[in-house]
Structures are given as C-alpha cells and as structure tokens.
Design a protein around this motif. Structure first.
Motif, PDB file in Angstrom:
ATOM      1  N   THR A  50      54.587  37.830  50.995  1.00  0.00           N
ATOM      2  CA  THR A  50      53.156  38.155  51.072  1.00  0.00           C
ATOM      3  C   THR A  50      52.662  38.755  49.769  1.00  0.00           C
ATOM      4  N   HIS A  51      53.434  39.643  49.167  1.00  0.00           N
ATOM      5  CA  HIS A  51      53.028  40.228  47.889  1.00  0.00           C
ATOM      6  C   HIS A  51      52.789  39.151  46.840  1.00  0.00           C
ATOM      7  N   ASN A  52      53.721  38.227  46.740  1.00  0.00           N
ATOM      8  CA  ASN A  52      53.576  37.173  45.735  1.00  0.00           C
ATOM      9  C   ASN A  52      52.378  36.276  46.037  1.00  0.00           C
ATOM     10  N   ILE A  53      52.199  35.900  47.300  1.00  0.00           N
ATOM     11  CA  ILE A  53      51.100  35.019  47.669  1.00  0.00           C
ATOM     12  C   ILE A  53      49.759  35.702  47.464  1.00  0.00           C
ATOM     13  N   GLU A  54      49.626  36.907  47.978  1.00  0.00           N
ATOM     14  CA  GLU A  54      48.319  37.583  47.880  1.00  0.00           C
ATOM     15  C   GLU A  54      47.951  37.927  46.440  1.00  0.00           C
ATOM     16  N   SER A  55      48.928  38.339  45.643  1.00  0.00           N
ATOM     17  CA  SER A  55      48.596  38.664  44.263  1.00  0.00           C
ATOM     18  C   SER A  55      48.168  37.406  43.502  1.00  0.00           C
ATOM     19  N   TYR A  56      48.809  36.278  43.780  1.00  0.00           N
ATOM     20  CA  TYR A  56      48.385  35.036  43.131  1.00  0.00           C
ATOM     21  C   TYR A  56      46.982  34.634  43.575  1.00  0.00           C
ATOM     22  N   LEU A  57      46.677  34.793  44.858  1.00  0.00           N
ATOM     23  CA  LEU A  57      45.367  34.381  45.368  1.00  0.00           C
ATOM     24  C   LEU A  57      44.240  35.306  44.946  1.00  0.00           C
ATOM     25  N   SER A  58      44.552  36.531  44.571  1.00  0.00           N
ATOM     26  CA  SER A  58      43.501  37.453  44.147  1.00  0.00           C
ATOM     27  C   SER A  58      42.687  36.847  43.011  1.00  0.00           C
ATOM     28  N   HIS A  72      44.506  37.876  35.681  1.00  0.00           N
ATOM     29  CA  HIS A  72      45.782  38.394  35.176  1.00  0.00           C
ATOM     30  C   HIS A  72      46.795  37.245  35.171  1.00  0.00           C
ATOM     31  N   PRO A  73      46.699  36.338  34.188  1.00  0.00           N
ATOM     32  CA  PRO A  73      47.610  35.185  34.148  1.00  0.00           C
ATOM     33  C   PRO A  73      49.090  35.560  34.103  1.00  0.00           C
ATOM     34  N   LEU A  74      49.419  36.708  33.509  1.00  0.00           N
ATOM     35  CA  LEU A  74      50.821  37.122  33.475  1.00  0.00           C
ATOM     36  C   LEU A  74      51.344  37.325  34.896  1.00  0.00           C
ATOM     37  N   CYS A  75      50.560  38.028  35.697  1.00  0.00           N
ATOM     38  CA  CYS A  75      50.973  38.258  37.087  1.00  0.00           C
ATOM     39  C   CYS A  75      50.949  36.964  37.901  1.00  0.00           C
ATOM     40  N   ASP A  76      50.017  36.072  37.594  1.00  0.00           N
ATOM     41  CA  ASP A  76      49.967  34.794  38.311  1.00  0.00           C
ATOM     42  C   ASP A  76      51.281  34.035  38.148  1.00  0.00           C
ATOM     43  N   MET A 110      59.661  40.853  41.906  1.00  0.00           N
ATOM     44  CA  MET A 110      58.596  40.076  41.265  1.00  0.00           C
ATOM     45  C   MET A 110      57.263  40.275  41.979  1.00  0.00           C
ATOM     46  N   GLY A 111      57.300  40.353  43.317  1.00  0.00           N
ATOM     47  CA  GLY A 111      56.073  40.591  44.058  1.00  0.00           C
ATOM     48  C   GLY A 111      55.461  41.937  43.728  1.00  0.00           C
ATOM     49  N   ALA A 112      56.309  42.945  43.597  1.00  0.00           N
ATOM     50  CA  ALA A 112      55.807  44.283  43.280  1.00  0.00           C
ATOM     51  C   ALA A 112      55.244  44.351  41.873  1.00  0.00           C
ATOM     52  N   ILE A 113      55.851  43.628  40.947  1.00  0.00           N
ATOM     53  CA  ILE A 113      55.305  43.571  39.583  1.00  0.00           C
ATOM     54  C   ILE A 113      53.980  42.815  39.580  1.00  0.00           C
ATOM     55  N   ALA A 114      53.934  41.708  40.318  1.00  0.00           N
ATOM     56  CA  ALA A 114      52.732  40.876  40.323  1.00  0.00           C
ATOM     57  C   ALA A 114      51.549  41.566  40.970  1.00  0.00           C
ATOM     58  N   PHE A 115      51.785  42.403  41.990  1.00  0.00           N
ATOM     59  CA  PHE A 115      50.621  42.925  42.693  1.00  0.00           C
ATOM     60  C   PHE A 115      49.935  44.079  41.973  1.00  0.00           C
ATOM     61  N   GLN A 116      50.371  44.387  40.728  1.00  0.00           N
ATOM     62  CA  GLN A 116      49.517  45.256  39.916  1.00  0.00           C
ATOM     63  C   GLN A 116      48.202  44.541  39.615  1.00  0.00           C
ATOM     64  N   LYS A 117      48.205  43.210  39.776  1.00  0.00           N
ATOM     65  CA  LYS A 117      46.959  42.444  39.656  1.00  0.00           C
ATOM     66  C   LYS A 117      46.022  42.754  40.812  1.00  0.00           C
ATOM     67  N   ASP A 118      46.551  43.069  41.964  1.00  0.00           N
ATOM     68  CA  ASP A 118      45.853  43.415  43.205  1.00  0.00           C
ATOM     69  C   ASP A 118      46.319  42.525  44.343  1.00  0.00           C
TER      70      ASP A 118
END
Length: 377
Positions: free
Chosen positions: A199-207, A211-215, A251-259
């Motif tokens: 969920t972290h990875n999916i939601e952060s990508y969909l935000s 933040h292309p790095l987090c994507d 990776m999900g926790a790093i990515a969700f700094q994007k939101d």
C-alpha cells in the motif's frame, strides 16, 4: 545471501545475518549500555533471546512495554527505563510499533516535557535541541519500513488519535535489515504487514505530488512486493521472498515521503476507532479507495499493472488486488473484522481530519469518506 551495505540516506546493512553486526557497530561508536526497545509478544519469543547472544561485550537492558498501536505513554515509560539503566544508546527491535517508540525513547530521555510537545502540529512545538542517543534499528516485520523513516507515529492515550513527530534527527544511525528475523512470522502477520508495504508503494506512486525520485522507488517497490508477497505467506521459510518483502517495506517508507492518500486516512481512522492493525486496515480499504480513485489517473494504474505483472491493464489492477488479498487470507468486508455501521460517523470524522488524503488523487470530503466506509462495510 551476502550482506550488502548502502546508504539511502541511513546507513543500511542488508542481508541474512546482519543482526550479528550490531555489537561491533555499537562498540565502534563508543556505546556500551544499550536499551533494547521491543514489544511484549516479541520479548517472549526465542528470536529476541537469540539476538541477545550476539551482543557480547555490552551491558544490555530490555524495555518490552510496547503493545498494540504505539502510544505516548509507552514512549515515556521507555524513556524512564533508559534513564534507569543509565543507557547510552537505543536498539529498536521489532515491527513498526516498537520502532516508532524506539525512535522517541532517546528524545524523551534527553528533553523536557511530554513527547506530545514535539509533534509537528503542536501549536507551540518544542524544538529538538539536545544531542540524541545513538540509535540503531532492526525490523522484524516487513510492513511499515519505520526503520528508515524520519517520522514516528504514536497515539494519544485517551483519544487514540495518531500524532507524528517528524525530524531527520530521529533517523537511525544504522539499520540492520536481516530477513532471517522475519522467518518466524505467522502467515496472518506476514500478509497484513506485506499489504502495508504494498500500500505504501502504491499510494505514494499515485499521489499527484511531484517527486519523480520517489515514483521510481515506489514502482520498483510495488514490483518486488507483487512478485514475493504470496510466496512469503505460503512459504514462511522462503528466505528470498522474506528478503524481497523487507526491501519492499523499506522502499515504501522511503517513497512515501512524497505523501500518501485516502487509503491511509481510512486506515488511521480504523486504527483509532476499532484498534485494527494498521496493515490489515490498509488491506481492507485499498481496493475500495483505488476503485474510486481510478478515473483520476488511469495512466498511473496502467503503469502499476505493468510493473506488478497484472494482465488486462489498469482497469484490472483493483481486481488483482482483491484476488491477492484472498490468496493471502485477508477476506471479508470491514464488518467481518468487527467494524459496525454505528462507528462510521466517528470514522468519517477522523479520516476527514487526517492529513494523508490531502495528496489523494481525488479531493476527499466527509461525504466521500462516508461512501467509502459504507462501501467497504
């Protein structure tokens, strides 16, 4: 499996056996009296006793007062244990709850006031001005990725509302990510924490935030979790699958700094009102929320379907999530997990006030949350 060392930004030692390197790291840093912060259930299991056999040369004490969703009182009790032991460092050992508490024990032990004084949205938030104790983290689940996060989520004792301390100063100095520590997890815990990571990875990508790095991290994290979550649940001793899920969690926790998004707002409400495990709450809401979100960014759903190997494209992605949940044993609507219609008004109130949905694909009103909870019930 060999141990790999890399930084992003925390120094991470990743691989089977990484737990055996902790003592040398602490001694090198000049630490001799660690306080292990863990949860009640884990403290009674052989995995903690085995870990302690690798801490020769250190004067170790254990605080095992973490249970359920982490609370402010647990942090303050941990800080008292730190002072009582005259500790000089903290070892966080456990899942997201234990690690969130561990991050704040040193802060509470070296600063005045209650830990709530340091939450980011406090009207007169106290600054972190004193040096914090040396802190290392060992995750024993693959879900929140708290070991690499610069935030700690703890609940108020009376209202159960989740509050956040956010600062780079509470990052672990070193993370020892050892997938062998997750081999004893039950299928149910593996499933719930694994869905949290996904969920972290999916939601952060969909935000929609930029933040292309987090994507890039989120897409790869989703790909890794999609290929290994089922194997980790069905084959508990599969070390490669366990390793993949631990990596996807970080990776999900790093990515969700994007939101994040509305799935997490719903999950936070379910945790506060119904005391549901956070990963399970995410799993119970993700397909309902994403089905509602689809029309806002079909191209992003297409990309998620591609990296997760879902045939049929973006429109099939939500159905794939439903099928994955069923295969890993997460079944039934909210009502099957104790949630009642009478609780929906309070769930809506908390979800609407939660910050996560501010970066959801679609704007979320109270009426929208009402419909989402009713649909998932």
């Amino acid at each position: 499996m060999s141990i790999t060392t890399f930084s992003f930004p925390t120094l991470i030692k990743f691989g089977a056996g990484a737990r055996k390197l902790v003592a040398a790291q602490l001694l090198e840093a000049g630490c001799q009296r660690p306080l292990i912060v863990t949860d009640q259930a884990l403290a009674a299991l052989p995995v903690l006793a085995e870990f302690q056999t690798h801490l020769a040369g250190l004067e170790v004490a254990v605080f095992s007062g973490v249970h359920g969703n982490p609370t402010c009182s647990q942090v303050m009790a941990g800080s008292a244990a730190y002072k009582s032991h005259n500790a000089d460092c903290v070892i966080g050992f456990g899942g997201g709850a234990a690690l969130d508490v561990a991050k704040l024990v040193g802060l509470a032990a070296t600063h005045e006031g209650d830990i709530l004084d340091y939450v980011w949205d406090h009207p007169q938030v106290r600054p972190i001005v004193n040096p914090l104790p040396y802190f290392v983290a060992l995750p024993t689940t693959s879900g929140t990725g708290s070991e690499v996060g610069r935030s700690s989520v703890v609940s108020e004792n009376d209202t159960h509302l989740k509050r956040v301390v956010f600062s780079a100063k509470i990052l672990a100095k070193v993370v020892f990510a050892d997938p062998e520590l997750t081999l004893g997890l039950s299928p149910a815990v593996t499933a719930a924490t694994g869905m949290d990571a996904l969920t972290h990875n999916i939601e952060s990508y969909l935000s929609p935030a930029y933040h292309p790095l987090c994507d890039g991290i989120a897409l790869e994290g989703a790909r890794i979790a999609a290929r290994s979550l089922l194997a980790a649940v069905q084959e508990p001793g599969n070390l490669q699958a366990r390793s993949d899920m631990m990596m996807a969690s970080m990776m999900g926790a790093i990515a969700f700094q994007k939101d994040l998004g509305a799935v997490h707002s719903c999950a936070h409400a379910l945790g506060a009102v119904c005391d549901l495990h956070h990963g399970l709450a995410n799993a119970l809401m993700i397909d309902t929320v994403l089905a509602w979100n689809y029309e806002a960014a079909p191209a992003k759903f297409e990309e998620l379907a591609h990296v997760c190997g879902v045939p049929g494209g973006g429109k099939a992605f939500v159905a794939w999530l439903q099928q994955l949940k069923a295969r890993i044993g997460i079944v039934g609507p909210l009502s099957a997990h104790g949630v009642t219609a009478a609780q929906i008004p309070r769930l809506v109130e908390i979800a609407t006030a939660d910050i996560c949905h501010q970066t959801n694909l679609r704007p979320c009103s109270a009426a929208d949350f009402q419909k989402l909870f009713e649909t998932a019930l």
